[in-house]
Design an enzyme around this catalytic site. Structure first.
Site, PDB file in Angstrom:
ATOM      1  N   GLY A  43      40.492  37.081  30.147  1.00 37.34           N
ATOM      2  CA  GLY A  43      40.570  37.612  31.503  1.00 37.34           C
ATOM      3  C   GLY A  43      39.479  38.630  31.775  1.00 37.34           C
ATOM      4  O   GLY A  43      39.224  39.512  30.957  1.00 37.34           O
ATOM      5  N   THR A  44      38.847  38.501  32.926  1.00 32.77           N
ATOM      6  CA  THR A  44      37.763  39.419  33.324  1.00 32.77           C
ATOM      7  C   THR A  44      37.431  39.147  34.786  1.00 32.77           C
ATOM      8  O   THR A  44      37.662  38.048  35.288  1.00 32.77           O
ATOM      9  CB  THR A  44      36.507  39.195  32.455  1.00 32.77           C
ATOM     10  OG1 THR A  44      36.710  39.746  31.159  1.00 32.77           O
ATOM     11  CG2 THR A  44      35.288  39.883  33.037  1.00 32.77           C
ATOM     12  N   THR A  45      36.885  40.131  35.452  1.00 33.28           N
ATOM     13  CA  THR A  45      36.252  39.928  36.758  1.00 33.28           C
ATOM     14  C   THR A  45      34.875  40.581  36.717  1.00 33.28           C
ATOM     15  O   THR A  45      34.769  41.795  36.527  1.00 33.28           O
ATOM     16  CB  THR A  45      37.086  40.547  37.894  1.00 33.28           C
ATOM     17  OG1 THR A  45      38.400  39.998  37.886  1.00 33.28           O
ATOM     18  CG2 THR A  45      36.440  40.256  39.245  1.00 33.28           C
ATOM     19  N   LYS A  76      31.573  46.006  30.067  1.00 33.95           N
ATOM     20  CA  LYS A  76      31.222  44.588  30.146  1.00 33.95           C
ATOM     21  C   LYS A  76      29.841  44.364  30.758  1.00 33.95           C
ATOM     22  O   LYS A  76      29.458  43.223  30.999  1.00 33.95           O
ATOM     23  CB  LYS A  76      32.275  43.832  30.953  1.00 33.95           C
ATOM     24  CG  LYS A  76      33.674  43.939  30.366  1.00 33.95           C
ATOM     25  CD  LYS A  76      34.690  43.174  31.181  1.00 33.95           C
ATOM     26  CE  LYS A  76      36.085  43.356  30.603  1.00 33.95           C
ATOM     27  NZ  LYS A  76      37.110  42.632  31.382  1.00 33.95           N
ATOM     28  N   SER A 172      38.311  35.257  35.230  1.00 39.35           N
ATOM     29  CA  SER A 172      39.613  34.806  35.727  1.00 39.35           C
ATOM     30  C   SER A 172      39.943  35.383  37.101  1.00 39.35           C
ATOM     31  O   SER A 172      40.730  34.801  37.842  1.00 39.35           O
ATOM     32  CB  SER A 172      40.708  35.194  34.726  1.00 39.35           C
ATOM     33  OG  SER A 172      40.690  36.594  34.489  1.00 39.35           O
TER      34      SER A 172
END
Length: 277
Positions: A43-45, A76, A172
């Site tokens: 999960g990441t944006t 990130k 995600s």
């Protein structure tokens, strides 16, 4: 002589042989009591946008291990070169090591040529490396930077395909972030407008995706400056306690009480030193 006509079923443009193979393998594994390995859910944006004078990159700071939050404040946005940065989504180790490798290769390239590397060079190195491993390196990247030809923004997929776009989002939470971009993006934005837009897009991913969360980091790259804003905003601030939550002694009734004394056995030991003279 009569012609023999044999009916041949129409053949479509897609081949599902691998799907049938996987179904047979899964059934065979089930008979033996095994299960096929599942795809790792991450999960990441991450997002990026091109504005009038440069690039704005953004990312959330939540690292997950399954359904557990492993790190609330991880970075990130990775350094590639002084004029190029890269956001990473997917497996954390893959994004870290991939960006470090390309950063070192670009440094050698810069020392060889005597000038800052171009963004398209970093894009070519990344896509060639990821394509070589056929998607087994789980690194979905947003690459942005400014060189002598202007600002450039790329999205790089784990299998090696790339896109050059005015605004990009991956991870995600990318669906929520893309909705913000498609609604509010316009060409030739000012720096503050671009920062607010990327921040709002990352916040949309944080509030609509369980795999994204915590803070919002931004990286602003222009021809004359580089601003790494960590954190830019903290949308999920920890609440403060409104009162004292400790109960006084005797608040809860004790129905029974039993005290068991500890039995202690004392042992005495003597140590004799050895004469080594």
């Amino acid at each position: 002589m009569a012609a023999v006509s044999v009916y041949a079923p129409p053949v479509g443009g897609f081949s599902f042989d691998n799907c049938r193979r996987n179904a047979v393998l899964e059934a065979d594994f089930a008979k033996r009591g095994y299960k096929l390995p599942k795809v790792r859910k991450t999960g990441t944006t991450i997002a990026g946008v091109v504005y009038k004078d440069g690039i704005v990159l953004g990312a959330d700071t939540r690292a997950t291990e399954g359904m557990v939050v492993a790190d609330k404040n991880c970075s990130k946005i990775h350094f590639i070169s002084p004029n190029i940065y890269c956001c990473g989504a997917g497996t954390a180790a893959d994004t870290d090591m991939t960006t470090q490798l390309i950063s070192s290769n670009l440094e050698l390239h810069s020392l060889s040529t005597g000038r800052l590397p171009r963004v398209v060079t970093a894009n070519r190195m990344l896509k060639q490396m990821l394509f070589r491993y056929q998607g087994y390196i789980g690194a979905a990247l947003v690459l942005g930077g400014v060189d002598v030809t202007g600002p450039h923004l790329y999205s790089i997929y784990p299998h090696g395909s790339t896109d050059k776009l005015p605004y990009v989002t991956m991870g995600s939470g990318s669906l929520a972030a893309m909705a913000v971009f498609e609604d509010k993006f316009r060409p030739d934005m000012e720096e503050e407008e671009a920062k607010n837009l990327v921040s709002e897009a990352i916040a949309a991913g944080i509030f609509n995706d369980l795999g994204s969360g915590s803070n919002i980091d931004l990286c602003v790259i222009s021809k004359n400056k580089l601003d790494f804003l960590r954190p830019y905003t903290v949308p999920n601030k920890k609440g403060t306690r409104l009162g004292r939550y400790r109960c006084e002694k005797g608040t809860t009734a004790v129905l029974t009480e039993k005290i068991t004394p500890l039995e202690i056995e004392v042992l005495e030991e003597t140590v004799q030193t050895m004469d080594t003279s």
